[in-house]
Design a protein around this motif. Sequence first.
Motif, PDB file in Angstrom:
ATOM      1  N   LYS A 231      52.945  43.543  30.189  1.00 47.06           N
ATOM      2  CA  LYS A 231      53.962  42.601  30.658  1.00 47.06           C
ATOM      3  C   LYS A 231      53.366  41.247  31.037  1.00 47.06           C
ATOM      4  N   TYR A 232      52.227  41.286  31.747  1.00 47.91           N
ATOM      5  CA  TYR A 232      51.718  40.039  32.330  1.00 47.91           C
ATOM      6  C   TYR A 232      50.273  39.722  31.965  1.00 47.91           C
ATOM      7  N   GLY A 233      49.526  40.694  31.478  1.00 42.63           N
ATOM      8  CA  GLY A 233      48.097  40.493  31.323  1.00 42.63           C
ATOM      9  C   GLY A 233      47.637  40.404  29.885  1.00 42.63           C
ATOM     10  N   ALA A 234      46.439  40.947  29.621  1.00 38.60           N
ATOM     11  CA  ALA A 234      45.761  40.761  28.340  1.00 38.60           C
ATOM     12  C   ALA A 234      46.540  41.337  27.171  1.00 38.60           C
TER      13      ALA A 234
ATOM     14  N   LEU B  13      32.727  59.068  41.070  1.00 38.80           N
ATOM     15  CA  LEU B  13      33.121  58.586  39.748  1.00 38.80           C
ATOM     16  C   LEU B  13      33.643  57.169  39.939  1.00 38.80           C
ATOM     17  N   THR B  14      33.133  56.249  39.156  1.00 44.08           N
ATOM     18  CA  THR B  14      33.596  54.857  39.227  1.00 44.08           C
ATOM     19  C   THR B  14      34.161  54.466  37.871  1.00 44.08           C
ATOM     20  N   LEU B  15      35.439  54.066  37.855  1.00 50.07           N
ATOM     21  CA  LEU B  15      36.102  53.635  36.617  1.00 50.07           C
ATOM     22  C   LEU B  15      36.448  52.154  36.761  1.00 50.07           C
ATOM     23  N   ARG B  16      36.095  51.386  35.726  1.00 46.35           N
ATOM     24  CA  ARG B  16      36.324  49.929  35.746  1.00 46.35           C
ATOM     25  C   ARG B  16      37.279  49.562  34.616  1.00 46.35           C
ATOM     26  N   TRP B  17      38.379  48.907  34.988  1.00 50.00           N
ATOM     27  CA  TRP B  17      39.378  48.394  34.033  1.00 50.00           C
ATOM     28  C   TRP B  17      39.228  46.876  34.001  1.00 50.00           C
ATOM     29  N   GLN B  18      38.893  46.331  32.827  1.00 51.51           N
ATOM     30  CA  GLN B  18      38.649  44.887  32.729  1.00 51.51           C
ATOM     31  C   GLN B  18      39.453  44.305  31.574  1.00 51.51           C
ATOM     32  N   GLU B  19      40.254  43.265  31.906  1.00 55.38           N
ATOM     33  CA  GLU B  19      41.066  42.578  30.900  1.00 55.38           C
ATOM     34  C   GLU B  19      40.439  41.220  30.571  1.00 55.38           C
ATOM     35  N   SER B  20      40.642  40.797  29.309  1.00 55.15           N
ATOM     36  CA  SER B  20      40.143  39.480  28.881  1.00 55.15           C
ATOM     37  C   SER B  20      41.008  38.977  27.731  1.00 55.15           C
ATOM     38  N   GLY B  21      40.977  37.623  27.536  1.00 61.20           N
ATOM     39  CA  GLY B  21      41.698  37.035  26.418  1.00 61.20           C
ATOM     40  C   GLY B  21      43.181  36.890  26.639  1.00 61.20           C
ATOM     41  N   GLY B  22      43.640  37.162  27.818  1.00 62.08           N
ATOM     42  CA  GLY B  22      45.064  37.049  28.084  1.00 62.08           C
ATOM     43  C   GLY B  22      45.406  35.755  28.801  1.00 62.08           C
ATOM     44  N   PRO B  23      46.639  35.610  29.253  1.00 60.20           N
ATOM     45  CA  PRO B  23      47.044  34.427  30.016  1.00 60.20           C
ATOM     46  C   PRO B  23      46.225  34.297  31.295  1.00 60.20           C
ATOM     47  N   THR B  24      46.163  33.087  31.807  1.00 67.17           N
ATOM     48  CA  THR B  24      45.468  32.879  33.076  1.00 67.17           C
ATOM     49  C   THR B  24      46.149  33.700  34.159  1.00 67.17           C
ATOM     50  N   VAL B  25      45.332  34.408  34.887  1.00 65.39           N
ATOM     51  CA  VAL B  25      45.874  35.341  35.874  1.00 65.39           C
ATOM     52  C   VAL B  25      46.212  34.612  37.165  1.00 65.39           C
ATOM     53  N   VAL B  26      47.396  34.900  37.670  1.00 61.07           N
ATOM     54  CA  VAL B  26      47.826  34.394  38.974  1.00 61.07           C
ATOM     55  C   VAL B  26      48.059  35.599  39.870  1.00 61.07           C
TER      56      VAL B  26
ATOM     57  N   ASP C 191      40.503  42.732  41.386  1.00 67.44           N
ATOM     58  CA  ASP C 191      40.012  41.352  41.381  1.00 67.44           C
ATOM     59  C   ASP C 191      40.870  40.567  40.398  1.00 67.44           C
ATOM     60  N   TRP C 192      41.743  39.691  40.951  1.00 66.75           N
ATOM     61  CA  TRP C 192      42.656  38.911  40.104  1.00 66.75           C
ATOM     62  C   TRP C 192      41.953  37.642  39.624  1.00 66.75           C
ATOM     63  N   ALA C 193      40.904  37.823  38.840  1.00 65.92           N
ATOM     64  CA  ALA C 193      40.160  36.673  38.303  1.00 65.92           C
ATOM     65  C   ALA C 193      41.027  35.947  37.280  1.00 65.92           C
ATOM     66  N   PRO C 194      40.908  34.608  37.180  1.00 63.45           N
ATOM     67  CA  PRO C 194      41.726  33.855  36.208  1.00 63.45           C
ATOM     68  C   PRO C 194      41.552  34.341  34.774  1.00 63.45           C
ATOM     69  N   SER C 195      40.340  34.837  34.432  1.00 61.02           N
ATOM     70  CA  SER C 195      40.096  35.279  33.049  1.00 61.02           C
ATOM     71  C   SER C 195      40.692  36.647  32.748  1.00 61.02           C
ATOM     72  N   GLY C 196      41.061  37.363  33.787  1.00 66.15           N
ATOM     73  CA  GLY C 196      41.654  38.680  33.560  1.00 66.15           C
ATOM     74  C   GLY C 196      41.437  39.616  34.737  1.00 66.15           C
ATOM     75  N   LEU C 197      42.368  40.525  34.910  1.00 68.03           N
ATOM     76  CA  LEU C 197      42.296  41.483  36.016  1.00 68.03           C
ATOM     77  C   LEU C 197      41.108  42.424  35.827  1.00 68.03           C
ATOM     78  N   VAL C 198      40.406  42.682  36.936  1.00 66.29           N
ATOM     79  CA  VAL C 198      39.367  43.712  36.964  1.00 66.29           C
ATOM     80  C   VAL C 198      39.727  44.682  38.086  1.00 66.29           C
TER      81      VAL C 198
END
Length: 471
Positions: free
Chosen positions: A389-392, A411-424, A451-458
């Motif tokens: 809806k809103y991310g990558a 257990l550590t799971l990391r979800w990282q988005e990139s290439g999408g709209p600038t994150v707000v 982490d709502w980084a501008p390049s993508g949610l982590v």
Amino acid sequence: MTMSDKRRPALLSANPYGAGLPLAELLERCGIGIHRYDVRSGRIDWDPLIHRIWGFAKDEPVTYDRWCAAVHPEDRAAVEARVAAALDPQGPGMYEAQYRVRPVDGGPEQWVHATGTVTFEQGQAVRLEGTVQRLHYPSLIEGKLRQSEERALESTHEAAAVYEAAPLGIVLFDTDFRFKRINSRLAMINGLPPEAHYGRAIEEILPPETCAALRAIQPRLLAGEEIGGIEITGWDAVAGAETSWLVAYRPLRDGARHVTGFLGTIIDITERKQAEAREKLLAREVDHRAKNLLSIVQSLATLTRANTIEGYREALGNRLQALARAHALLAHAGWTRVDLGAIVARELEPYAGATPDRCVASGPPVALAPGAAQAFALVLHELATNATKYGALSVAAGRVRIGWTADDEWLTLRWQESGGPTVVPPAGRGFGSRLIEQSVRRSLRGTVHKDWAPSGLVATLSVPTERLLAE
């Protein structure tokens, strides 16, 4: 000379039934010999046939003692008793007997049928005259008896083989519950050889609780009652494990219908009891899972928000589909364990599209119990829905990378988005965020950091390893 005396030579030389054969020859052909016993002198006169039967030479003298000595020892007393009764002036004056003869020359044993009539003078027996007939059917009977005995012996051996090879324990007790016989199977269960049981009371062999149970039913068995369906559990020395048995007892009776002992059988029902236990466990698990599923569905239905009925139906349906995909994996695995990588792949499959690297996942094998699998499925669905809806995943160039590591504690799971709209960063928490936090914190006892980084949610999920396999 009387008329009968005049006719006697004719009877010895001819007869009306023998086609001109002398009577003596006819009798011999029929296997019949003539004997005469002079009681006063003790002399016995036999014809040649009887000499041959007894194994005497043709002209060899015969006495009462020599005749009697050739009679089979098992028959001798009975034959002598009949002869004595016939010679008794108060007796019947005749005798008849069948007995065995053991020829003195070592020939084969033979059966004979002997008859005799006694002549008395002045109240005393003076002569015993009669016939001896060689019998052939007793040998046939003996042959049949031998065959019958052989068959009976064979049947006995077969029964003994079945008794020993039967996949159940068999025991014979006397009326005081002392061991009379026991097969190897039950002896091995008791941990002692069969001969170590014989003559010993149950208290010397069996556990106290088993002895108490047997003593309790002893009066009922003595009264003739059959008792079955007794289930006991104990240590099986053969299997080396705790085993369940089904035990039955029945009274044994003699010809007068008196109870002389008890027959016991013991059947291993461990597999049946284990199957019943598995069924009960499965029923409890089904009930537990059904309640958990209903609780999750109720939570999803309550917390889902939408501006329209159609929007609500779509949002709730998508979340239920995510849950269903996890259930399909669990069902395929027999509701035991499912790999985290399989959950990730199944939940991201609807969003990957035709681009191979749009959603990429990597990490070591990690087994998840059903509860943890459902929680991860809902979390991944909410992250993927938010990205769509809103991310990558809302644009063609967007990418998602999922990676995880695991050690003995976390257990550590990391979800990282990139290439999408600038994150707000969002102004508040929506249902998706609340569902993620609820699943991770309440179900998995873990933490979520976004982490709502501008390049993508982590998003980073940390879950105690021990919670991954918790039910």
